[in-house]
Design a protein around this motif. Structure first.
Motif, PDB file in Angstrom:
ATOM      1  N   GLN A 144     -36.992  76.865 -24.794  1.00 22.00           N
ATOM      2  CA  GLN A 144     -37.234  75.668 -25.569  1.00 22.00           C
ATOM      3  C   GLN A 144     -38.258  75.978 -26.648  1.00 22.00           C
ATOM      4  N   ALA A 145     -38.294  75.135 -27.660  1.00 22.26           N
ATOM      5  CA  ALA A 145     -39.231  75.288 -28.769  1.00 22.26           C
ATOM      6  C   ALA A 145     -39.655  73.909 -29.231  1.00 22.26           C
ATOM      7  N   TRP A 163     -37.076  71.014 -28.486  1.00 20.89           N
ATOM      8  CA  TRP A 163     -35.675  71.434 -28.419  1.00 20.89           C
ATOM      9  C   TRP A 163     -35.410  72.092 -27.069  1.00 20.89           C
ATOM     10  N   LYS A 164     -34.612  71.415 -26.236  1.00 12.17           N
ATOM     11  CA  LYS A 164     -34.185  71.993 -24.959  1.00 12.17           C
ATOM     12  C   LYS A 164     -32.859  72.716 -25.201  1.00 12.17           C
ATOM     13  N   ILE A 165     -32.969  73.996 -25.449  1.00 11.48           N
ATOM     14  CA  ILE A 165     -31.816  74.753 -25.931  1.00 11.48           C
ATOM     15  C   ILE A 165     -30.755  74.884 -24.853  1.00 11.48           C
ATOM     16  N   ALA A 166     -31.149  75.138 -23.622  1.00 18.33           N
ATOM     17  CA  ALA A 166     -30.160  75.299 -22.556  1.00 18.33           C
ATOM     18  C   ALA A 166     -29.385  74.010 -22.312  1.00 18.33           C
ATOM     19  N   ASN A 202     -36.701  89.028 -26.288  1.00 17.43           N
ATOM     20  CA  ASN A 202     -36.737  89.172 -27.744  1.00 17.43           C
ATOM     21  C   ASN A 202     -35.767  88.213 -28.424  1.00 17.43           C
ATOM     22  N   HIS A 203     -35.961  86.925 -28.158  1.00 14.55           N
ATOM     23  CA  HIS A 203     -35.248  85.878 -28.870  1.00 14.55           C
ATOM     24  C   HIS A 203     -36.214  85.256 -29.872  1.00 14.55           C
ATOM     25  N   LEU A 204     -35.785  85.173 -31.110  1.00 11.64           N
ATOM     26  CA  LEU A 204     -36.622  84.688 -32.195  1.00 11.64           C
ATOM     27  C   LEU A 204     -36.170  83.300 -32.614  1.00 11.64           C
ATOM     28  N   TYR A 205     -37.132  82.383 -32.768  1.00 13.36           N
ATOM     29  CA  TYR A 205     -36.871  81.046 -33.285  1.00 13.36           C
ATOM     30  C   TYR A 205     -37.501  80.940 -34.680  1.00 13.36           C
ATOM     31  N   SER A 206     -36.752  80.386 -35.611  1.00 14.69           N
ATOM     32  CA  SER A 206     -37.246  80.233 -36.986  1.00 14.69           C
ATOM     33  C   SER A 206     -37.019  78.802 -37.450  1.00 14.69           C
ATOM     34  N   ILE A 240     -43.693  75.822 -35.883  1.00 19.01           N
ATOM     35  CA  ILE A 240     -42.885  75.974 -34.672  1.00 19.01           C
ATOM     36  C   ILE A 240     -43.677  76.780 -33.666  1.00 19.01           C
ATOM     37  N   ASP A 241     -43.448  76.515 -32.374  1.00 18.91           N
ATOM     38  CA  ASP A 241     -44.103  77.262 -31.312  1.00 18.91           C
ATOM     39  C   ASP A 241     -43.200  77.264 -30.089  1.00 18.91           C
TER      40      ASP A 241
END
Length: 584
Positions: free
Chosen positions: A316-317, A330-333, A274-278, A309-310
């Motif tokens: 990543q997003a 976006w490679k968040i890690a 349950n991580h949300l990207y906006s 966004i997807d």
């Protein structure tokens, strides 16, 4: 001479003392037979006992220690098994354990199904699907199952009497039970998917009057919506710069996030967590932990508003930056981003190249698609009309330039499809910075109407000039919405041409996709949502598809155009064609 008492008796006597009292030896377990004990020695023995050879040999003897204190045979055997087990044997043991768990979770009554069918349809399919999702690449082919003609009377349902203004976004719960829709009137509506019943309405607040209470909901247009993978939370974002979190089970408002500085244009939950990207018109991407109802981080990089966004299961997003004409992964890690440059051009050379089928793989794929769509006369007609359109555009030397990238959908973790104002659908791969395939003018062009209004009576007599004036295209229909079935070869696109088109990824090494079906929907399609229906305990390999379409008279982000349509949500239940089979 007598030996030292400690050396003579310290080891062979009782165990080490605690608090002045001897500690007794461990008692044998039930499974372990009781060993005969040695005769107990007397403390303070004579010189002969101290100097005996047997007493000297007992010191440091492993067998004597085991004889004295006993051993746990189960512990020894397990330790020996782990020590003797090779890496291959360990992999085999873990694989057998995993298969037994999968078989137990999908076990059915013996009267209904036999063991061979369970092994073939359930275990094999479960293992392969798990392996595909772990790899992050699409390999499941299902598009051929949905190439049949769409019967609107039996497959379509209209969710009406809900929103007063154009519907801007729609989402389906992962279990396929509920549908949520948002509109420009600021209201959020919960629908029952199977019956079309309106279950709950979260009304929007009035802009005028006292200060709005953000605990009650949005006070402006709702522009985006997302549902968590566990079907517990619904997130909505709007022009009031806020993200609202709602509970699916309790139908109540949980919290409102207000960190964005402009309209919230896109929302997506990461699969499995349950991580949300906006994304927002303030050119920022933010991350939220919905379980903790907390803000996590902000990402920067786009030079214009972010409109789509997807994301899938990796951390990543992917986003589209509108008029900065970039697609960013976006490679968040890794705290990094990959930039892909859009801005494709549709001109005479590219149209001519699209008409020629090119490489051998593309020729075979085109022939295969023609064989598939032969069963659907309407799709065959649309395909012929598209080729005629390309020929007319090439003859007139028409050119369309992509000035804005407006929509994105992830096919898998490394493949994406985008659409923009040029009407072209672009296929992207992480291996290249440019599109690997472009489908030009995917939803046609908008013919001019002003020329026919200004034609004089004298010019009207000339049929050739009149016909040329009415057929002259002015601009292409831009792509307004995209949605994909993750890790499969199928995705949907929509515009304002009255059709939602179904596309099929090409097999083989040559990248590309082709249209295999078209669903009639009048009006601006502002949002698409698609889910695979997986009934609990079902043995079916083929899965039905539910497609939700958000339809409005106006575009999602403005009012610069208007179509004759109703502000409704349309649902399409597409059963898998039993005559077609999915292959890996």
């Amino acid at each position: 001479m007598a030996r030292d008492r400690f050396l003579a008796q310290g080891v062979t006597g009782t165990k080490r003392q605690r608090g002045g009292k001897p500690v007794s030896a461990r008692k044998p377990t039930k499974d372990q037979p009781k060993r005969p004990s040695k005769p107990r020695r007397h403390h303070g023995g004579s010189d002969e006992e101290g100097g005996d050879d047997e007493s000297d040999n007992e010191i440091g003897d492993v067998n004597d220690l085991e004889h004295r204190y006993g051993t746990d045979e189960n512990e020894v055997s397990s330790e020996e098994d782990e020590f003797l087990e090779t890496a291959a044997e360990k992999r085999l043991r873990l694989a057998k354990s995993y298969i037994s768990k999968v078989k137990a979770s999908t076990e059915m009554d013996a009267d209904e199904y036999d063991a061979a069918q369970i092994d073939r349809d359930l275990i094999a399919e479960r293992l392969t699907s798990d392996a595909r999702e772990r790899s992050g690449k699409w390999s499941r082919r299902i598009a051929d199952q949905f190439a049949y003609p769409i019967d609107e009377t039996s497959m379509a349902r209209v969710l009406k009497n809900g929103h007063l203004l154009p519907v801007t976004c729609v989402a389906i719960t992962p279990n396929g039970q509920f549908v949520y829709s948002g509109a420009k009137d600021g209201s959020l509506i919960k629908w029952q998917r199977e019956t079309g019943q309106k279950l709950h309405v979260f009304k929007g607040q009035k802009k005028k009057g006292p200060a709005p209470n953000h605990k009650l909901g949005h006070c402006d247009h709702i522009l985006s919506i997302a549902i968590s993978s566990d079907s517990k939370y619904v997130a909505t974002g709007g022009r009031d710069r806020r993200i609202h979190i709602w509970s699916v089970d309790e139908d109540r408002h949980l919290i409102a996030f207000h960190q964005h500085k402009d309209s919230v244009t896109g929302l997506v939950f990461r699969r499995g967590i349950n991580h949300l990207y906006s994304c927002s018109a303030d050119r920022m991407v933010k991350m939220w932990n919905v379980d903790e109802l907390a803000y996590m981080d902000t990402l920067f990089g786009h030079q214009d508003i972010i409109v789509s966004i997807d994301a899938l299961q990796r951390e990543q997003a992917v986003t589209t930056g509108s008029r900065d004409k970039t697609l960013r992964l976006w490679k968040i890690a890794d705290e990094a981003q990959l930039v892909f440059r859009g801005g494709s051009t549709t001109d005479q050379n590219r149209i001519t190249k699209a008409l020629s089928e090119g490489k051998q793989d593309a020729i075979e794929a085109a022939a295969e698609v023609r064989a598939i769509i032969e069963q659907n006369p309407s799709t065959t007609q649309h395909a012929d009309e598209y080729r005629d359109l390309l020929r007319s555009l090439a003859a007139e030397n028409t050119e369309f330039c992509e000035e804005s990238v407006d929509a994105v959908a992830m096919i898998d973790e490394e493949t994406y499809v985008t659409g923009g104002d040029s009407g072209a659908l672009c296929l992207w791969s992480v291996q290249k910075k440019k599109p690997v395939f472009i489908h030009h003018v995917a939803h046609g062009v908008q013919p001019t109407t002003a020329s026919t209004d200004t034609v004089s009576a004298t010019a009207a007599e000339d049929e050739d000039s009149s016909s040329s004036a009415t057929k002259l295209p002015t601009r292409s229909r831009w792509i307004t919405a995209l949605a994909a079935v993750p890790f499969t070869d199928m995705f949907f696109s929509a515009s304002s041409d009255g059709l939602v088109r179904l596309w099929r990824m090409r097999p083989g090494k040559t990248p590309g996709f082709d249209m295999v079906n078209a669903i009639p929907v009048a009006g601006f399609v502002n949002g698409l949502a698609v889910r695979e229906l997986t009934p609990e305990g079902s043995l079916a390999v083929r899965k039905d598809i539910v497609l939700a379409v958000a339809v409005g008279k106006e575009p999602r982000l403005g009012r610069w155009a208007k179509e004759k349509a109703r502000n409704v949500v349309r649902l399409f239940h597409l059963p898998a064609n039993p005559s077609k089979s999915s292959s890996s």
